[in-house]
Write a protein that holds these residues in place. Sequence first.
Motif, PDB file in Angstrom:
ATOM      1  N   VAL A  11      82.985  56.604  10.764  1.00 40.15           N
ATOM      2  CA  VAL A  11      83.479  55.217   9.995  1.00 40.15           C
ATOM      3  C   VAL A  11      81.436  54.258   9.322  1.00 40.15           C
ATOM      4  O   VAL A  11      80.324  54.552   9.966  1.00 40.15           O
ATOM      5  N   VAL A  12      82.086  53.913   8.278  1.00 45.02           N
ATOM      6  CA  VAL A  12      80.819  53.110   7.704  1.00 45.02           C
ATOM      7  C   VAL A  12      80.753  51.909   7.848  1.00 45.02           C
ATOM      8  O   VAL A  12      81.592  51.102   7.424  1.00 45.02           O
ATOM      9  N   GLU A  13      79.916  51.150   8.846  1.00 47.17           N
ATOM     10  CA  GLU A  13      79.226  49.977   8.814  1.00 47.17           C
ATOM     11  C   GLU A  13      78.436  48.817   7.573  1.00 47.17           C
ATOM     12  O   GLU A  13      78.607  47.401   7.461  1.00 47.17           O
ATOM     13  N   ASN A  14      77.650  50.342   6.876  1.00 48.78           N
ATOM     14  CA  ASN A  14      76.665  49.590   5.867  1.00 48.78           C
ATOM     15  C   ASN A  14      76.653  50.527   5.023  1.00 48.78           C
ATOM     16  O   ASN A  14      76.634  51.457   4.320  1.00 48.78           O
ATOM     17  N   PRO A  15      77.246  49.074   3.747  1.00 44.18           N
ATOM     18  CA  PRO A  15      77.441  49.835   2.340  1.00 44.18           C
ATOM     19  C   PRO A  15      77.082  50.284   1.997  1.00 44.18           C
ATOM     20  O   PRO A  15      76.608  51.001   0.720  1.00 44.18           O
ATOM     21  N   ASP A  16      75.263  50.103   1.918  1.00 43.98           N
ATOM     22  CA  ASP A  16      74.384  50.417   1.421  1.00 43.98           C
ATOM     23  C   ASP A  16      73.793  52.286   1.632  1.00 43.98           C
ATOM     24  O   ASP A  16      72.916  53.076   1.315  1.00 43.98           O
ATOM     25  N   SER A  17      74.301  52.425   2.588  1.00 44.82           N
ATOM     26  CA  SER A  17      75.259  54.220   3.406  1.00 44.82           C
ATOM     27  C   SER A  17      75.863  55.256   2.395  1.00 44.82           C
ATOM     28  O   SER A  17      75.415  56.002   2.047  1.00 44.82           O
ATOM     29  N   GLU A  20      74.444  57.859  -0.360  1.00 46.86           N
ATOM     30  CA  GLU A  20      74.152  58.823   0.409  1.00 46.86           C
ATOM     31  C   GLU A  20      74.907  59.218   0.594  1.00 46.86           C
ATOM     32  O   GLU A  20      75.587  60.846   0.712  1.00 46.86           O
ATOM     33  N   LEU A  21      75.673  58.941   1.826  1.00 47.76           N
ATOM     34  CA  LEU A  21      77.144  59.766   2.241  1.00 47.76           C
ATOM     35  C   LEU A  21      78.040  60.293   1.091  1.00 47.76           C
ATOM     36  O   LEU A  21      77.892  61.654   1.666  1.00 47.76           O
TER      37      LEU A  21
END
Length: 88
Positions: A11-17, A20-21
Motif C-alpha cells: 500500500v503506497v500512501e506517499n507518491p514520492d516513494s 524508488e519502489l
Amino acid sequence: MENRVALIGIVVENPDSVEELNKILHQYASHIIGRMGIPYEKRKVCVISVVLDAPQDQISALSGKIGRLPGVTTKTLYSKLDAYETID
C-alpha cells in the motif's frame, strides 16, 4: 535454497516513494511472475500486488526494502506448495 511462491501486498500512501519502489521491483524482475497495481483516488493510495517465485531470502529482502520506503506498507504471504510440486 529452494524457491517459494509468494505474494507481496503493498500500500503506497506517499507518491514520492513510487519511483524508488519501481527501481527496487526492477532489481527483482527475474523473480516476479506478475504485478497488479490499483490506484484508489478516493483515498489517495495505490494498492499493488506482486507475485514471486524466488528463494525465501530474496523475497524477504525485497519485502524489507519496500517496507523501509516512507509512506509504504507491505505484507508478505507464502504458499504452502512444495517448490517442485506441479498441478496437472
